[in-house]
Design a protein around this motif. Structure first.
Motif, PDB file in Angstrom:
ATOM      1  N   GLY A   1       0.802  -1.225   0.000  1.00  0.00           N
ATOM      2  CA  GLY A   1       0.000   0.000   0.000  1.00  0.00           C
ATOM      3  C   GLY A   1       0.835   1.276   0.000  1.00  0.00           C
ATOM      4  O   GLY A   1       0.306   2.371  -0.108  1.00  0.00           O
ATOM      5  N   TYR A   2       2.140   1.153   0.144  1.00  0.00           N
ATOM      6  CA  TYR A   2       3.006   2.350   0.095  1.00  0.00           C
ATOM      7  C   TYR A   2       3.428   2.629  -1.340  1.00  0.00           C
ATOM      8  O   TYR A   2       3.474   1.722  -2.174  1.00  0.00           O
ATOM      9  CB  TYR A   2       4.261   2.126   0.947  1.00  0.00           C
ATOM     10  CG  TYR A   2       3.966   2.041   2.424  1.00  0.00           C
ATOM     11  CD1 TYR A   2       3.894   3.181   3.208  1.00  0.00           C
ATOM     12  CD2 TYR A   2       3.745   0.806   3.035  1.00  0.00           C
ATOM     13  CE1 TYR A   2       3.617   3.102   4.557  1.00  0.00           C
ATOM     14  CE2 TYR A   2       3.467   0.719   4.384  1.00  0.00           C
ATOM     15  CZ  TYR A   2       3.396   1.867   5.140  1.00  0.00           C
ATOM     16  OH  TYR A   2       3.116   1.797   6.478  1.00  0.00           O
ATOM     17  N   ASP A   3       3.757   3.895  -1.630  1.00  0.00           N
ATOM     18  CA  ASP A   3       4.186   4.250  -2.982  1.00  0.00           C
ATOM     19  C   ASP A   3       5.570   3.683  -3.301  1.00  0.00           C
ATOM     20  O   ASP A   3       5.884   3.412  -4.454  1.00  0.00           O
ATOM     21  CB  ASP A   3       4.230   5.781  -3.142  1.00  0.00           C
ATOM     22  CG  ASP A   3       2.826   6.361  -3.154  1.00  0.00           C
ATOM     23  OD1 ASP A   3       1.871   5.580  -3.359  1.00  0.00           O
ATOM     24  OD2 ASP A   3       2.687   7.589  -2.952  1.00  0.00           O
ATOM     25  N   TYR A   4       6.399   3.591  -2.288  1.00  0.00           N
ATOM     26  CA  TYR A   4       7.780   3.127  -2.495  1.00  0.00           C
ATOM     27  C   TYR A   4       8.151   2.098  -1.438  1.00  0.00           C
ATOM     28  O   TYR A   4       7.657   2.148  -0.326  1.00  0.00           O
ATOM     29  CB  TYR A   4       8.775   4.297  -2.384  1.00  0.00           C
ATOM     30  CG  TYR A   4       8.385   5.480  -3.185  1.00  0.00           C
ATOM     31  CD1 TYR A   4       8.488   5.455  -4.581  1.00  0.00           C
ATOM     32  CD2 TYR A   4       7.891   6.624  -2.566  1.00  0.00           C
ATOM     33  CE1 TYR A   4       8.103   6.553  -5.330  1.00  0.00           C
ATOM     34  CE2 TYR A   4       7.511   7.722  -3.311  1.00  0.00           C
ATOM     35  CZ  TYR A   4       7.614   7.681  -4.696  1.00  0.00           C
ATOM     36  OH  TYR A   4       7.226   8.753  -5.420  1.00  0.00           O
ATOM     37  N   PHE A   5       9.083   1.231  -1.793  1.00  0.00           N
ATOM     38  CA  PHE A   5       9.625   0.298  -0.803  1.00  0.00           C
ATOM     39  C   PHE A   5      10.237   1.061   0.365  1.00  0.00           C
ATOM     40  O   PHE A   5      10.136   0.648   1.512  1.00  0.00           O
ATOM     41  CB  PHE A   5      10.678  -0.616  -1.446  1.00  0.00           C
ATOM     42  CG  PHE A   5      10.064  -1.743  -2.230  1.00  0.00           C
ATOM     43  CD1 PHE A   5       9.423  -2.788  -1.573  1.00  0.00           C
ATOM     44  CD2 PHE A   5      10.121  -1.764  -3.616  1.00  0.00           C
ATOM     45  CE1 PHE A   5       8.851  -3.829  -2.287  1.00  0.00           C
ATOM     46  CE2 PHE A   5       9.547  -2.798  -4.328  1.00  0.00           C
ATOM     47  CZ  PHE A   5       8.907  -3.835  -3.665  1.00  0.00           C
ATOM     48  N   MET A   6      10.885   2.197   0.034  1.00  0.00           N
ATOM     49  CA  MET A   6      11.552   2.920   1.121  1.00  0.00           C
ATOM     50  C   MET A   6      10.552   3.339   2.207  1.00  0.00           C
ATOM     51  O   MET A   6      10.838   3.218   3.395  1.00  0.00           O
ATOM     52  CB  MET A   6      12.297   4.141   0.573  1.00  0.00           C
ATOM     53  CG  MET A   6      13.120   4.825   1.659  1.00  0.00           C
ATOM     54  SD  MET A   6      13.988   6.276   1.062  1.00  0.00           S
ATOM     55  CE  MET A   6      14.746   6.834   2.588  1.00  0.00           C
ATOM     56  N   LEU A   7       9.386   3.821   1.787  1.00  0.00           N
ATOM     57  CA  LEU A   7       8.376   4.235   2.769  1.00  0.00           C
ATOM     58  C   LEU A   7       7.902   3.043   3.591  1.00  0.00           C
ATOM     59  O   LEU A   7       7.716   3.139   4.801  1.00  0.00           O
ATOM     60  CB  LEU A   7       7.181   4.876   2.060  1.00  0.00           C
ATOM     61  CG  LEU A   7       7.394   6.292   1.538  1.00  0.00           C
ATOM     62  CD1 LEU A   7       6.175   6.741   0.733  1.00  0.00           C
ATOM     63  CD2 LEU A   7       7.651   7.266   2.697  1.00  0.00           C
ATOM     64  N   LYS A   8       7.736   1.925   2.911  1.00  0.00           N
ATOM     65  CA  LYS A   8       7.308   0.703   3.610  1.00  0.00           C
ATOM     66  C   LYS A   8       8.383   0.304   4.626  1.00  0.00           C
ATOM     67  O   LYS A   8       8.081  -0.026   5.773  1.00  0.00           O
ATOM     68  CB  LYS A   8       7.112  -0.409   2.577  1.00  0.00           C
ATOM     69  CG  LYS A   8       6.797  -1.761   3.155  1.00  0.00           C
ATOM     70  CD  LYS A   8       6.425  -2.743   2.032  1.00  0.00           C
ATOM     71  CE  LYS A   8       6.159  -4.136   2.566  1.00  0.00           C
ATOM     72  NZ  LYS A   8       7.337  -5.009   2.475  1.00  0.00           N
ATOM     73  N   GLU A   9       9.639   0.388   4.201  1.00  0.00           N
ATOM     74  CA  GLU A   9      10.733  -0.048   5.082  1.00  0.00           C
ATOM     75  C   GLU A   9      10.936   0.907   6.255  1.00  0.00           C
ATOM     76  O   GLU A   9      11.262   0.483   7.361  1.00  0.00           O
ATOM     77  CB  GLU A   9      12.001  -0.249   4.230  1.00  0.00           C
ATOM     78  CG  GLU A   9      11.826  -1.496   3.348  1.00  0.00           C
ATOM     79  CD  GLU A   9      12.756  -1.605   2.142  1.00  0.00           C
ATOM     80  OE1 GLU A   9      13.677  -0.773   2.025  1.00  0.00           O
ATOM     81  OE2 GLU A   9      12.539  -2.518   1.325  1.00  0.00           O
ATOM     82  N   ILE A  10      10.688   2.188   6.011  1.00  0.00           N
ATOM     83  CA  ILE A  10      10.742   3.152   7.120  1.00  0.00           C
ATOM     84  C   ILE A  10       9.661   2.788   8.150  1.00  0.00           C
ATOM     85  O   ILE A  10       9.909   2.773   9.356  1.00  0.00           O
ATOM     86  CB  ILE A  10      10.548   4.605   6.603  1.00  0.00           C
ATOM     87  CG1 ILE A  10      11.799   5.066   5.843  1.00  0.00           C
ATOM     88  CG2 ILE A  10      10.223   5.567   7.744  1.00  0.00           C
ATOM     89  CD1 ILE A  10      11.667   6.414   5.153  1.00  0.00           C
ATOM     90  N   ALA A  11       8.488   2.451   7.640  1.00  0.00           N
ATOM     91  CA  ALA A  11       7.373   2.118   8.534  1.00  0.00           C
ATOM     92  C   ALA A  11       7.620   0.805   9.284  1.00  0.00           C
ATOM     93  O   ALA A  11       7.061   0.586  10.366  1.00  0.00           O
ATOM     94  CB  ALA A  11       6.080   2.031   7.732  1.00  0.00           C
ATOM     95  N   GLU A  12       8.443  -0.050   8.698  1.00  0.00           N
ATOM     96  CA  GLU A  12       8.705  -1.357   9.334  1.00  0.00           C
ATOM     97  C   GLU A  12       9.776  -1.292  10.424  1.00  0.00           C
ATOM     98  O   GLU A  12      10.139  -2.319  11.006  1.00  0.00           O
ATOM     99  CB  GLU A  12       9.164  -2.373   8.272  1.00  0.00           C
ATOM    100  CG  GLU A  12       8.040  -2.875   7.390  1.00  0.00           C
ATOM    101  CD  GLU A  12       8.534  -3.661   6.183  1.00  0.00           C
ATOM    102  OE1 GLU A  12       7.690  -4.281   5.511  1.00  0.00           O
ATOM    103  OE2 GLU A  12       9.751  -3.658   5.889  1.00  0.00           O
ATOM    104  N   GLN A  13      10.292  -0.095  10.685  1.00  0.00           N
ATOM    105  CA  GLN A  13      11.449  -0.020  11.597  1.00  0.00           C
ATOM    106  C   GLN A  13      11.164  -0.486  13.034  1.00  0.00           C
ATOM    107  O   GLN A  13      12.011  -1.156  13.625  1.00  0.00           O
ATOM    108  CB  GLN A  13      12.056   1.384  11.557  1.00  0.00           C
ATOM    109  CG  GLN A  13      12.669   1.610  10.182  1.00  0.00           C
ATOM    110  CD  GLN A  13      13.452   2.890  10.033  1.00  0.00           C
ATOM    111  OE1 GLN A  13      14.653   2.863   9.905  1.00  0.00           O
ATOM    112  NE2 GLN A  13      12.762   4.005  10.047  1.00  0.00           N
ATOM    113  N   PRO A  14       9.975  -0.190  13.583  1.00  0.00           N
ATOM    114  CA  PRO A  14       9.737  -0.712  14.937  1.00  0.00           C
ATOM    115  C   PRO A  14       9.836  -2.241  14.976  1.00  0.00           C
ATOM    116  O   PRO A  14      10.432  -2.819  15.878  1.00  0.00           O
ATOM    117  CB  PRO A  14       8.312  -0.235  15.247  1.00  0.00           C
ATOM    118  CG  PRO A  14       8.148   1.003  14.401  1.00  0.00           C
ATOM    119  CD  PRO A  14       8.893   0.695  13.130  1.00  0.00           C
ATOM    120  N   LYS A  15       9.301  -2.877  13.939  1.00  0.00           N
ATOM    121  CA  LYS A  15       9.356  -4.334  13.883  1.00  0.00           C
ATOM    122  C   LYS A  15      10.788  -4.841  13.669  1.00  0.00           C
ATOM    123  O   LYS A  15      11.198  -5.856  14.251  1.00  0.00           O
ATOM    124  CB  LYS A  15       8.439  -4.829  12.747  1.00  0.00           C
ATOM    125  CG  LYS A  15       8.313  -6.325  12.677  1.00  0.00           C
ATOM    126  CD  LYS A  15       7.212  -6.749  11.705  1.00  0.00           C
ATOM    127  CE  LYS A  15       6.938  -8.238  11.700  1.00  0.00           C
ATOM    128  NZ  LYS A  15       8.056  -9.126  11.583  1.00  0.00           N
TER     129      LYS A  15
END
Ligand code: M6R
Length: 369
Positions: free
Chosen positions: A4-18
């Motif tokens: 659902g993110y425009d870029y992998f980078m945004l997805k990966e930023i969001a995954e940082q807590p995990k």
């Protein structure tokens, strides 16, 4: 697969807590002792270590710079950090009692691999901190601690970086445990603090919108400077690297104390200067010193973007833009203060219309020297 993110980078930023939580998983045994199950170096070998040398490149190098502060503080073992590409060409002093730590997301970076081989030829022990199972660097090392950030697709490293810092800290605490330089309860206290970091990063992510807006207002600037001290210095370098690789802007990170030794000459009307501010509650005087650095650049016309803890009121009069991060112990601050810089670079690339996940001239893993 971008979730659902425009870029992998945004997805990966969001995954940082995990990424942080997963890297911490299973590190504390039932007896409260730290466990590194991929550690093939005996306690006896680790007790013999009289020098730690960290080798890595790019963002992984910045994780190493941060790790030095923690490793030396907790273990009292001298720790050097070196760019892998420079390491073997200067005939480094290595021995059986040197622990070389190679940090690599991909595990395939040629410069880092060559540094590992050189260290092993000199009979040093090598510990890899790596995000890719079964890749070359861990295979050629004596021991490996995996970061469990999950696959990182975007060329710009984000979640692997935070996971690397956490893994380095666990290794530092492990060394302290084995060598007895920290008591079990002190180690448990730090581990408890690290365990709170996924929630702290989540909090930063929830309040990140102003950073995006900021990128939009600064998009036509020629150059952006980043300042920090202590662990904030490598954070400044990382903020600058992200902006270079994604937004193709001139960006430089400095140790704030160096300003007066040259870089302050760069300050002119409107130059954006991003400053990460150490906690005012820390016992050292760094907070006040960095506040005067902010004052100095602001007096010369800089547009100051200040990243400071909630409740730090001293910075308010000198900040053109104020970005709040949660209060966390000094050594852990990079885990929260890096996040706005990642988002800033990503948004800057987006507003300029560049490919966030595949910046020009770059590859995800650099397998040539
Ligand atoms: O896979 P590695 O961690 O060994 O890669 C090291 C650098 O090439 C890497 O961190 C690079 O600097 C990134 N593009 C930074 O975002």
């Amino acid at each position: 697969e971008k979730g659902g993110y425009d870029y992998f980078m945004l997805k990966e930023i969001a995954e940082q807590p995990k990424a942080i939580a997963d890297t911490l998983l299973g590190r504390v045994g039932l007896d409260g002792q730290l466990v590194l199950d991929e550690m093939r170096l005996s306690d006896e070998e680790l007790r013999e270590v009289d020098k730690v040398v960290i080798v890595s490149c790019g963002t992984s190098f910045h994780a190493g710079l941060i790790a030095k502060y923690a490793i030396e503080h907790w273990t009292r073992i001298p720790c050097e950090v070196e760019l892998a590409s420079e390491f073997r060409y200067r005939d480094p002093i290595l021995s059986r009692s040197t622990l070389v730590i190679a940090i690599s997301q991909s595990g395939e970076t040629a410069d880092t691999l060559m540094a590992v081989r050189h260290a092993r030829e000199q009979r040093s022990r090598v510990l890899a901190i790596c995000n890719t199972n079964g890749s070359t660097i861990p295979r050629e090392s004596d021991a490996v601690v995996y970061t469990h950030a999950g696959p990182e697709i975007a060329v710009a490293s984000t979640k692997a970086f935070l996971a690397q810092i956490v893994a380095c800290y666990v290794v530092g605490l492990y060394l302290a445990q084995v060598r007895g330089t920290k008591f079990g309860d002190e180690i448990a206290t730090v581990m408890d603090q690290i365990n709170e970091m996924p929630a702290a990063v989540e909090k930063v992510l929830e309040t990140i919108e102003p950073v995006r807006a900021l990128a939009r207002t600064l998009k036509d600037k020629k150059s952006v400077l980043f300042l920090g001290r202590h662990v904030g210095y490598p954070v400044a370098l990382e903020g600058a690297l992200k902006l270079k690789e994604l937004a193709y802007m001139h960006a430089e990170g400095f140790a704030a104390g160096e300003l007066k030794h040259g870089p302050i000459a760069l300050i002119e009307e409107g130059v954006p200067v991003v400053v990460t501010v150490p906690s005012p509650s820390a016992r050292h005087r760094l907070h006040d010193k960095i506040v005067s650095s902010i004052q100095e650049v602001r007096a010369r016309g800089a547009h100051t973007i200040v990243i400071a803890e909630e409740g730090d009121e001293a910075v308010v009069p000198y900040a053109n833009t104020l970005i709040r991060i949660p209060q966390v112990p000094t050594l852990l601050q990079p885990l929260v203060s890096t996040v706005p810089l990642q988002v800033f670079a990503c948004e800057m690339a987006t507003v300029k219309g560049y490919d966030v996940d595949q910046p020009r001239n770059l590859a995800k893993s650099v397998t040539v020297e």
